[in-house]
Design a protein around this motif. Sequence first.
Motif, mmCIF file in Angstrom:
data_model
loop_
_atom_site.group_PDB
_atom_site.id
_atom_site.type_symbol
_atom_site.label_atom_id
_atom_site.label_comp_id
_atom_site.label_asym_id
_atom_site.label_seq_id
_atom_site.Cartn_x
_atom_site.Cartn_y
_atom_site.Cartn_z
ATOM 1 N N ALA A 6 0.837 -1.206 0.000
ATOM 2 C CA ALA A 6 0.000 0.000 0.000
ATOM 3 C C ALA A 6 0.872 1.256 0.000
ATOM 4 C CB ALA A 6 -0.939 -0.003 1.217
ATOM 5 N N VAL A 7 1.979 1.242 0.741
ATOM 6 C CA VAL A 7 2.888 2.392 0.768
ATOM 7 C C VAL A 7 3.551 2.563 -0.597
ATOM 8 C CG1 VAL A 7 5.039 3.305 1.759
ATOM 9 C CG2 VAL A 7 3.274 2.331 3.255
ATOM 10 N N LEU A 8 4.021 1.484 -1.178
ATOM 11 C CA LEU A 8 4.640 1.571 -2.505
ATOM 12 C C LEU A 8 3.649 2.132 -3.522
ATOM 13 C CD1 LEU A 8 6.653 -1.779 -2.584
ATOM 14 C CD2 LEU A 8 7.613 0.537 -2.552
ATOM 15 N N ALA A 9 2.410 1.658 -3.476
ATOM 16 C CA ALA A 9 1.397 2.148 -4.413
ATOM 17 C C ALA A 9 1.125 3.635 -4.203
ATOM 18 C CB ALA A 9 0.105 1.339 -4.265
ATOM 19 N N ALA A 10 1.105 4.071 -2.943
ATOM 20 C CA ALA A 10 0.854 5.484 -2.651
ATOM 21 C C ALA A 10 1.998 6.367 -3.140
ATOM 22 C CB ALA A 10 0.635 5.689 -1.152
ATOM 23 N N LEU A 11 3.207 5.827 -3.182
ATOM 24 C CA LEU A 11 4.371 6.599 -3.613
ATOM 25 C C LEU A 11 4.539 6.650 -5.132
ATOM 26 C CD1 LEU A 11 7.031 5.506 -0.964
ATOM 27 C CD2 LEU A 11 6.004 7.769 -1.216
ATOM 28 N N LEU A 12 3.683 5.982 -5.859
ATOM 29 C CA LEU A 12 3.811 5.963 -7.316
ATOM 30 C C LEU A 12 3.600 7.330 -7.959
ATOM 31 C CD1 LEU A 12 2.067 2.597 -8.213
ATOM 32 C CD2 LEU A 12 4.515 3.139 -8.334
ATOM 33 N N ASP A 13 2.922 8.226 -7.248
ATOM 34 C CA ASP A 13 2.633 9.541 -7.818
ATOM 35 C C ASP A 13 3.779 10.526 -7.664
ATOM 36 O OD1 ASP A 13 0.073 9.009 -8.826
ATOM 37 O OD2 ASP A 13 -0.795 9.231 -6.841
ATOM 38 N N GLY A 14 4.855 10.138 -6.986
ATOM 39 C CA GLY A 14 5.989 11.040 -6.851
ATOM 40 C C GLY A 14 6.645 10.912 -5.502
ATOM 41 N N GLU A 15 7.473 11.884 -5.180
ATOM 42 C CA GLU A 15 8.176 11.898 -3.903
ATOM 43 C C GLU A 15 7.269 12.450 -2.809
ATOM 44 O OE1 GLU A 15 12.880 12.590 -4.264
ATOM 45 O OE2 GLU A 15 11.658 14.351 -4.699
ATOM 46 N N TYR A 16 7.317 11.798 -1.654
ATOM 47 C CA TYR A 16 6.552 12.260 -0.506
ATOM 48 C C TYR A 16 7.416 12.196 0.736
ATOM 49 C CZ TYR A 16 2.079 11.764 -3.017
ATOM 50 O OH TYR A 16 1.041 11.889 -3.884
ATOM 51 N N SER A 17 7.216 13.130 1.624
ATOM 52 C CA SER A 17 7.764 13.014 2.974
ATOM 53 C C SER A 17 6.841 12.062 3.733
ATOM 54 C CB SER A 17 7.789 14.382 3.652
ATOM 55 O OG SER A 17 6.465 14.833 3.904
ATOM 56 N N GLY A 18 7.272 11.655 4.918
ATOM 57 C CA GLY A 18 6.405 10.811 5.736
ATOM 58 C C GLY A 18 5.093 11.503 6.052
ATOM 59 N N TYR A 19 5.165 12.807 6.347
ATOM 60 C CA TYR A 19 3.962 13.584 6.643
ATOM 61 C C TYR A 19 3.029 13.626 5.425
ATOM 62 C CZ TYR A 19 0.999 17.596 7.699
ATOM 63 O OH TYR A 19 -0.081 18.413 7.896
ATOM 64 N N GLN A 20 3.601 13.888 4.254
ATOM 65 C CA GLN A 20 2.790 13.943 3.034
ATOM 66 C C GLN A 20 2.188 12.571 2.724
ATOM 67 O OE1 GLN A 20 6.034 15.464 0.673
ATOM 68 N NE2 GLN A 20 4.974 17.409 0.341
ATOM 69 N N LEU A 21 2.953 11.518 2.971
ATOM 70 C CA LEU A 21 2.445 10.163 2.749
ATOM 71 C C LEU A 21 1.253 9.890 3.660
ATOM 72 C CD1 LEU A 21 2.718 7.389 1.368
ATOM 73 C CD2 LEU A 21 4.241 6.743 3.251
ATOM 74 N N ALA A 22 1.362 10.304 4.929
ATOM 75 C CA ALA A 22 0.250 10.111 5.859
ATOM 76 C C ALA A 22 -0.997 10.840 5.370
ATOM 77 C CB ALA A 22 0.641 10.580 7.261
ATOM 78 N N LYS A 23 -0.828 12.058 4.858
ATOM 79 C CA LYS A 23 -1.964 12.816 4.320
ATOM 80 C C LYS A 23 -2.528 12.136 3.079
ATOM 81 C CE LYS A 23 -2.200 15.962 7.351
ATOM 82 N NZ LYS A 23 -3.217 15.768 8.357
ATOM 83 N N ALA A 24 -1.649 11.676 2.187
ATOM 84 C CA ALA A 24 -2.095 10.977 0.978
ATOM 85 C C ALA A 24 -2.832 9.695 1.346
ATOM 86 C CB ALA A 24 -0.908 10.665 0.065
#
Length: 189
Positions: A6-24
């Motif tokens: 799920a994390v890998l799939a969420a990161l497919l749209d680009g670079e994210y910080s941990g905070y941005q990943l949590a929001k996404a």
Amino acid sequence: MALRHAVLAALLDGEYSGYQLAKAFDIGVANFWHALPQQLYAELAKLEKDGLVAGRQVVQETRPNKRLFRVTDAGLAELEEFAAAVSKPSFIRDDLLVKVQAVDHIGIAPVIEQVEERATAAEARIELFGTLLRQMRGAADEEEFLLRGERIGPYLTCMRGLAFERDTRDWCLRISAVLQERRTVHEKR
């Protein structure tokens, strides 16, 4: 499915910080995978250690430095392998359903209240998913976007989230009405 996928799939749209990943995750992934922010941070560290994501430090003058993460080729290969594996059917695990199952023995009033709260929460998520879907497709209508949109995966999962929340709202409203009617009938006896 592991959180890593799920994390890998969420990161497919680009670079994210941990905070941005949590929001996404809250916006786009939470309809099919729940994770607390601290779980995401821990998973990012594991993924980086395993070479599935790459992190880089970003120096910020007015804020603390942050790390941005992106999927590596190895991470993409991991997702491809995951996608090729046979998926098992999902199952409902919901404490509210246990309460509804036991309603005849535990009392109707608290269950009605919780079912109505769930309906309200579902209605709010319906609005959120509707907004997200409109933002993703922009000026295109849904069918056009589904045929020609550049990246439809997040759109498709939001469609599923919307359908799930609508079904949840409708079921909760129906159950509330049934339980209220039963309470009225039993009070008249």
